[in-house]
Design an enzyme around this catalytic site. Structure first.
Site, PDB file in Angstrom:
ATOM      1  CB  ALA B  22      94.416 -77.476 -41.702  1.00 38.19           C
ATOM      2  NE  ARG B  32      84.321 -69.156 -33.187  1.00 40.20           N
ATOM      3  CZ  ARG B  32      84.548 -70.163 -34.023  1.00 40.20           C
ATOM      4  NH1 ARG B  32      84.913 -71.345 -33.562  1.00 40.20           N
ATOM      5  NH2 ARG B  32      84.430 -70.005 -35.315  1.00 40.20           N
ATOM      6  CB  CYS B  53      86.457 -81.666 -51.581  1.00 40.12           C
ATOM      7  SG  CYS B  53      87.584 -82.109 -50.255  1.00 40.12           S
ATOM      8  CE1 TYR B  72      82.128 -68.541 -42.762  1.00 38.50           C
ATOM      9  CE2 TYR B  72      84.044 -69.998 -42.776  1.00 38.50           C
ATOM     10  CZ  TYR B  72      82.763 -69.689 -42.324  1.00 38.50           C
ATOM     11  OH  TYR B  72      82.149 -70.524 -41.448  1.00 38.50           O
ATOM     12  CB  VAL B  90     106.584 -69.598 -44.414  1.00 38.83           C
ATOM     13  CG1 VAL B  90     107.573 -70.002 -43.333  1.00 38.83           C
ATOM     14  CG2 VAL B  90     105.660 -68.484 -43.918  1.00 38.83           C
ATOM     15  CG  ASP B 285      95.477 -82.697 -46.582  1.00 39.80           C
ATOM     16  OD1 ASP B 285      94.622 -83.116 -45.778  1.00 39.80           O
ATOM     17  OD2 ASP B 285      95.195 -82.329 -47.743  1.00 39.80           O
TER      18      ASP B 285
END
Lengths: 450, 450
Positions: B22, B32, B53, B72, B90, B285
């Site tokens: 996410a 982008r 997964c 990536y 954080v 999640d």
């Protein structure tokens, strides 16, 4: 649409012409709807309810015995109270009776014409040789399998549509050096050329493929057949032991000359499978199916529609209530190791229908890229630039046929390209990438509409 | 719903907390959307954008190297102009800045919280032993794989949900004699008991399955772990070399204590992924997704929604336009040779939601019955007696995962049981029977409504 709007009076005698998937579905559904109904099926051949689509696999040896292709043994239909008249061609349909080849007259209150389609055999010299086959009748398949079991060294397939390609695979599996001739420059004309090129590539790994060539005729010899194959530049002669002709089919509707039909011959029916002739229903490959994307009747001679329209015709003929919603043009075929599927309209079909369609192509993978068995998967979506979904084609070695069903379902529901990106499709590494190939293609296609 | 309705002023600094699917989707989509945007991702661990997964397949050896799970390489994100702060937890989110564990304060105009979820580890003695693992962080997986590579003779899996079952398969593939303990009487509580029974049957072919038993604790020894496993009748001691705890996850949302959330902790967001805290988005999640069948937010911590919500959060945070349509509850899992998939609501879930649902089960086949590889396919449709479709479950060894997508698409489109019988689904003997299993089940289910 075509079809009688009058309510029929009580039906007590139903005649079904044709014992294929449509006819036997009609007979069975009719008896189930009205167990008191007198149902007689006339079948010109010696087999009923066989899986015609399984014939290539029987020829290739994947299916060992012809009996395994029977959906049910003939006794099963007798047990259901259906009278089977095998080897009994019907030669005429007149007001409330049929006439058999032997001159017998059999009355009916309702009739279901499910005579299917006949393979087209070009009028060329030599095609009546017993070593020249079409792939449709089980009796022919049994005869061809005997030849294959005895050993066929070289074979020729004429026509690179679904049946021709499946036949070519079967012949190669039986060890025959196989040549495929296709008159058109492209194989599998039901898909657009990028998919057809993938198919041609797969074919060339296994057979000699000659697109843009025509069969000129066959010269029979005692020990071989010499096929004459030509193009604009000349002709070549090819010696083979067996020829399969798979250049298409035509609907067997001559018996119902008075009924409304498409120019190509398929009978027009309403969604209850009523023809324009009172008391006469029709189902299966001899009818045109309502094409939900085109919005008009179209030929679609495939197994699922044959079974479903047969069932609807039988139920309605017996006084029940049923309707056939039509098709969206879904089909799948295995070409050696390549799986190919399509639904809706191809770009060529859309353009032929006057729709300003575009195609969006995406190369994706069938599973998570790191998972074994993940294969490249080509997806083409056909759509209007504004996002209206018209169709899809897919090709790959894994995860193709049931993935096309997502688009088939979307077409049925009237979903657009944008909706395809919003579906909640299944994911697990052994089964799909996290963005399913359908969503990847739709994402790309959706951007074109902006 | 939750979420700020005010338009944000121009965003120039975007902070993303969490470098999973996410978070990295958000960062990438944001850059982008606005290539001038300053994007920083804080990730507590050492890896970003890995396929969580895929971890069981890396553990099992199906995937050879951990790097193959990376969507990536980190350089790719740097090349896209995204700043990656690995190993940087954080610890606080305050008005327009985050605070790191090291005390650094970093300002933002918009923040995407994508901290994911944490495995639940019961407070039991011995679970802090380094031979006790959860399956989520790649670093843990690398450590566990080292142990497996060195040889693990006996293993225990606690929990028989998706992760536990995939872990059990991995352990068996690595040659470990494996026991699976599940506190509930049924394995895989996301499916109804007939499917769970098929799963249990498959599990028992490969592992010792102990349903209705609880882990009491672990006694660590130098050469082994002794697990104490109990039920109401007593307890048993089991010596193993490795323990996997897979009893569930909880959303990592403590950082955003002020935000609206479900009682189970998942943040409430609008369809643009805005939380109730101004300038703070959330994805993956740690959020509740709009469940289109339930019509309300529900936990659904699965990969596709994590990727998609991340992308939406990033686009919107960067000033673009996107929305997440929600989920229908689709999931698939491979349990040894059995493929299991579900979508919509299970019967149990429907009843829990107060819906008067029924289930229709059908045993069908994945391909034409005469075609090799044709496997039994169990289909359950969950629906209202009147025909409203609520969900489906499937189990079999072939043709399961992408077949569930037909029902997932139907649920998205609001189709009913009757529609499922009217779809034009793909057919060819190698891929499906002429009546697809989905249609067979729907035909049966539709009759109940009459």
């Amino acid at each position: 649409m075509a079809g009688s709007a009058t309510r029929r009076s009580q039906v007590t005698r139903l005649v079904v012409v044709g014992g294929g998937a449509a006819g036997m579905s009609a007979a069975t559904a009719a008896r189930r709807t009205d167990p008191a109904l007198d149902v007689t099926v006339f079948e010109a051949g010696d087999h009923v309810a066989y899986g015609m689509c399984g014939i290539p696999y029987y020829l290739g040896g994947v299916v060992d015995r012809a009996e395994r292709l029977l959906a049910y043994p003939p006794d099963e239909f007798l047990a259901r109270g259906i009278e089977l008249r095998l080897g009994t061609p019907v030669t005429g349909i007149e007001a409330n009776h049929v006439r058999t080849a032997a001159g017998e007259m059999v009355g009916f209150d309702a009739l279901v014409l499910a005579a299917g389609a006949e393979p087209v055999v070009p009028r060329l010299p030599g095609l009546d040789d017993p070593r020249v086959f079409t792939v449709r009748a089980l009796a022919d398949a049994i005869r061809m399998r005997e030849l294959l079991d005895a050993g066929v060294r070289r074979a020729l397939v004429v026509g690179a549509g679904y049946v021709g390609l499946e036949a070519a695979e079967a012949l190669v599996e039986r060890g025959a050096e196989t040549t495929v001739v296709e008159a058109l420059p492209q194989v599998l004309s039901t898909v657009d050329d990028p998919v057809a090129e993938l198919v041609a590539g797969e074919l060339r790994r296994h057979v000699r493929l000659l697109p843009g060539r025509r069969l000129g005729g066959i010269q029979p010899h005692a020990d071989r057949l010499t096929a004459v194959i030509g193009d604009e530049h000349g002709e070549e002669r090819l010696d083979v032991d067996l020829v399969v002709v798979a250049v298409g089919i035509r609907p067997a509707t001559a018996l119902l000359a008075a009924a409304d039909r498409l120019p190509s011959g398929e009978l027009l029916v309403d969604d209850h499978m009523r023809t324009s002739v009172p008391d006469v229903f029709a189902a299966g490959d001899c009818v045109a199916h309502h094409h939900r994307v085109l919005g008009r009747p179209a030929p679609m001679p495939l197994g699922p529609a044959a079974n479903k329209t047969g069932r609807v015709a039988g139920m309605v003929a017996a006084g029940g209530d049923a309707s056939f919603p039509g098709v969206v043009g879904t089909a799948a075929v295995k070409v050696f190791e390549l799986h190919v599927a399509r639904t809706g309209l191809s770009l060529t079909e859309a353009h032929a229908a006057g729709i300003a369609a575009v195609a969006t192509d995406a190369q994706s993978r069938s599973r998570a890229k790191y998972y074994p068995g993940s294969e490249p998967l080509f997806v083409r979506l056909v759509h209007e630039p504004g996002g209206r979904l018209l169709g899809a084609q897919m090709a790959g070695r894994d995860g193709v046929a049931k993935r096309i069903d997502v688009v088939a379902t979307a077409l049925y529901a009237g979903l657009g390209i944008a909706d395809l990106t919003r579906l909640d499709l299944s994911y697990a590494p052994p089964f799909a990438p996290v963005y399913d190939p359908v969503a990847v293609a739709a994402q790309r296609g959706g951007k074109r509409g902006r």
